[in-house]
Scaffold this active site. Structure first.
Site, short mmCIF file in Angstrom:
data_model
loop_
_atom_site.label_atom_id
_atom_site.label_comp_id
_atom_site.label_asym_id
_atom_site.label_seq_id
_atom_site.Cartn_x
_atom_site.Cartn_y
_atom_site.Cartn_z
N GLU A 173 -5.31 -4.85 -11.36
CA GLU A 173 -4.39 -3.73 -11.60
C GLU A 173 -3.95 -3.59 -13.05
O GLU A 173 -2.80 -3.27 -13.31
CB GLU A 173 -3.15 -3.85 -10.69
CG GLU A 173 -3.51 -3.78 -9.22
CD GLU A 173 -2.29 -3.89 -8.32
OE1 GLU A 173 -2.20 -3.11 -7.38
OE2 GLU A 173 -1.43 -4.78 -8.56
C1 ACM Z 1 -3.47 -7.55 -5.83
O1 ACM Z 1 -3.05 -7.37 -4.69
N1 ACM Z 1 -3.04 -6.79 -6.83
C2 ACM Z 1 -4.46 -8.55 -6.13
#
Ligand code: ACM
Length: 701
Positions: free
Chosen positions: A313
């Site tokens: 992310e």
């Molecule tokens: C995640 O759940 N951002 C690895």
């Protein structure tokens, strides 16, 4: 020949699957025999072959738990005479000094009415066998005993993990330790410890103390505490893999070291859940210098072969807005932020290699230029695991195992690391190492984390250990109820803290009405909680939703009663009274909830839930009366009751009534009564289910 056939694999397991037993995870091969081994005050243990401190300590822990269950003392120490010992453990060698992915965890266990014989190649195998032995304990009125059995067991996958996020909500040491005990009880073997994120930097760095001192509000693990956890895990045959999330999810690094960021700062510890912009600057040599120093320090602290670098992310917003970073990309011919992150990851992989460590990261890191010993952790969907294997990378599955999404155990149980239609060849399949349950902690406090972990983690543990063919969900729930109690003896608070929360919510009132309410209610799924009941990392997590469980205690029972009732005429008779009793409790609930609310403003949402649950249960009871009396309701009745159920199905304050689909079936069955009478009873249920499935607001059950 016949015997050989019976001894091999799933067929052998299946043959015995009708015998109720308490083993979880189900062993690779097992058979129960006639007889039992009595557990008396004369119960002794002898060890043949290899013995060491870790084995002796493991035996001692198992015997203390056994004592706790039988409520009398057993002889301490080891017996000399192997032939007469009640439990004989034969261990060939110590196994790996540091728990590793290629540890031999297999064992065999033969229990007769004379002796339990546990054999293993390694100490870890013996520890796994001791957990199985404890699960064989049963009792009747007169005596505790181990069931006679023949078990040959080994895991299906070598990597069976649990990720605990200590960043969003710091989890004190004892919580990590008791969960290591829980993991060992269900034969999990990797603690993936998420130690840094936007909301907290939780590990002491002696080299760069501003990291933890500025990034943690003082809530971090000292290096001595980390060593203590690693020793505790090692004693239980569990690897500890630390995660230092980078280059995104990195705000807490930047509070003390803003110079590492891709924007000038200043930075503050993040208090909100979500995805944030701060990211390490991949173009600056100082960043790699600090990471080299820090990761070297961590490699000296954590002995496992792998270090997790996160990698998830990173949206690259800070990168996009910094001209020097854009110029760097251009100069290096990096076409996208993904390529820039791949460049960063390769630099990190070199650093890890220098410190003797391999890299693992979330699936965003997948890139052909990474070292081939990199492990990919699939979280955005199982497709990335398949893609990684196709590209020659090893991988583990976490998609489907996110405990924070508050799905029932059955949903996790259904997710297999190897999809039936993966299309992978044998060589690629061998790259799939297993999986990890993931306990992100935006919405769990030290008080509630166990109730989100257990017993659902046991379902994932079984998926990762047991043969692929072990898929009976009803049987899983039956055994999970047993192990859930056993986990309590390890200090886990998944059951006991629910009344603690409820007592606090009622200000000392009678909690039974709330328990009755929550028997039909679950927290909303996925990330809807944050939308409906926003909280920060500083909020108390002490509301009704925090006491609700992902598997509402009565939901499966109600669904089974309705199924039984609608299956045929005898089924109707057999289930009617119990169903009526259950629904009546919910129908009659509102006054008790209202009086609790009158003494506690914290229960502000309980009234409307109880009223809607009551109306829904009343609809079910009316349906039951029509079905029992054989009279059909007026045509408007069906629409009115379905509207009542739709109203009740609406989530509020992050909670939802989850018994609505079963009640819809009852209402539709009553409305369809004239037609049902003319069809053969065997077809009722099918027809009613088809009708009830139309426009069901929540279709999970
Ligand atoms: C995640 O759940 N951002 C690895």
């Amino acid at each position: 020949m016949l015997l050989l056939c019976l001894m091999s694999g799933p067929a052998f397991t299946q043959m015995n699957s009708s015998t109720p037993h308490q083993l979880l995870p189900v062993p690779a091969r097992f058979e129960f025999r006639e007889g039992r081994l009595a557990v008396t005050k004369a119960f002794t243990v002898a060890v043949k072959g290899h013995q060491d401190e870790r084995l002796i300590a493991g035996i001692d822990r198992a015997m203390r738990r056994l004592e706790g269950r039988i409520a009398f003392e057993l002889p301490r120490g080891l017996a000399r005479d192997a032939a007469t010992a009640t439990l004989l453990i034969e261990c060939q060698g110590p196994g790996k000094k540091v728990p590793a992915i290629d540890e031999d965890e297999s064992y065999s266990l033969e229990v007769t009415d004379r002796q339990a014989a546990l054999k293993a190649a390694t100490v870890v195998g013996a520890l796994r066998g001791l957990e199985t032995l404890l699960q064989l304990l049963e009792s009747d009125r007169d005596q505790a005993f181990l069931r006679a059995a023949s078990i040959q067991d080994q895991p299906r996958f070598p990597w069976r993990g649990l990720m605990i996020d200590s960043s969003r909500h710091f989890q004190p040491l004892e919580i990590i330790k008791r969960n290591l005990d829980g993991m060992a009880a269900v034969k999990l073997n990797v603690l993936h410890w998420h130690l840094t994120d936007d909301q907290g930097f939780r590990v002491e760095s002696r080299k760069y103390p501003k990291l933890h001192l500025s990034g943690s509000d003082g809530n971090f693990y000292t290096q001595d505490q980390i060593r203590d956890v690693i020793a505790y895990a090692t004693a239980r045959g569990i690897r500890v893999i630390p995660e230092f999330d980078m280059p995104g999810h990195a705000t807490s690094w930047l509070v003390g070291h803003p110079e590492l960021g891709s924007a000038p700062g200043p930075y503050q510890i993040e208090r909100q859940p979500g995805i944030f912009d701060p990211a390490l600057d991949p173009t600056r040599e100082e960043v790699y210098k600090l990471l080299d120093g820090f990761l070297g320090e961590m490699a000296a602290l954590f002995p496992d072969d792998y270090i997790h670098i996160g990698g998830d992310e990173n949206e690259g917003k800070q990168w996009d807005s910094k001209p020097q970073i854009q110029a760097f990309k251009k100069a290096k011919g990096l076409k996208s932020n993904h390529e820039l992150q791949a460049y960063f990851n390769q630099r990190i992989a070199q650093i890890l290699k220098k410190h003797g460590r391999k890299m693992i990261g979330w699936d965003e890191i997948l890139h052909p230029d990474l070292p081939k010993d990199t492990v990919i952790q699939s979280w955005r969907g199982p497709a990335s695991l398949v893609e990684a294997a196709r590209k020659g990378f090893r991988g583990i599955l976490s998609a489907g195992y996110y405990l924070d999404l508050m799905h029932p155990a059955s949903a996790h149980y259904g997710a297999d690391p190897i999809a039936a239609d993966s299309g992978l060849n044998e060589q690629q399949l061998a790259l799939i190492l297993g999986g990890e349950a993931a306990m992100w902690s935006e919405y769990v406090s030290p008080e509630t984390i166990d109730s989100r972990l257990w017993p659902r983690t046991a379902a994932i543990a079984e998926r990762l250990w047991s043969p692929r063919s072990v898929t009976d969900t009803d049987d899983l729930y039956r055994r999970m109820a047993v192990i859930s109690q056993q986990l309590e003896e390890l200090g886990l608070t998944h059951q006991r803290n629910i009344p603690v929360l409820l007592r606090r919510l009622t200000g000392g009132g009678d909690i039974q009405p709330l328990r009755t309410l929550l028997a039909a209610v679950e927290p909303v799924k996925n990330y809807n909680r944050g939308r409906q009941h926003p909280t920060t990392m500083l909020s108390p997590l002490t509301s009704l939703v925090d006491a609700a469980q992902a598997d509402a205690p009565a939901a499966r029972r109600l669904a089974a009663l309705v199924d039984g009732l609608l299956s045929d005429a005898p089924g109707f008779q057999a289930n009617q009274a119990a169903l009526r009793a259950l629904l009546s409790e919910w129908r009659d609930l509102p006054p008790a909830i209202e009086s609790l609310h009158n003494r506690s403003a914290a229960l502000r949402d309980a009234d409307s839930l109880a009223r809607d649950l009551s109306a829904a249960a009343s609809a079910g009871l009316e349906a039951l009366s029509f079905l029992a009396g054989g009279t059909a309701p007026a045509p408007e009745w069906r629409e009115a009751k379905l509207a009542t159920l739709s109203q009740a199905a609406k989530p509020r304050d992050a909670l939802e009534i989850v018994i609505i689909p079963a009640l819809r079936q009852l209402v539709i069955a009553a409305a369809e009564l004239p037609q049902l009478r003319t069809s053969s009873p065997g077809d009722w249920l099918k027809r009613v289910k088809t009708l009830a499935a139309e426009k069901v607001p929540e279709t999970r059950r």
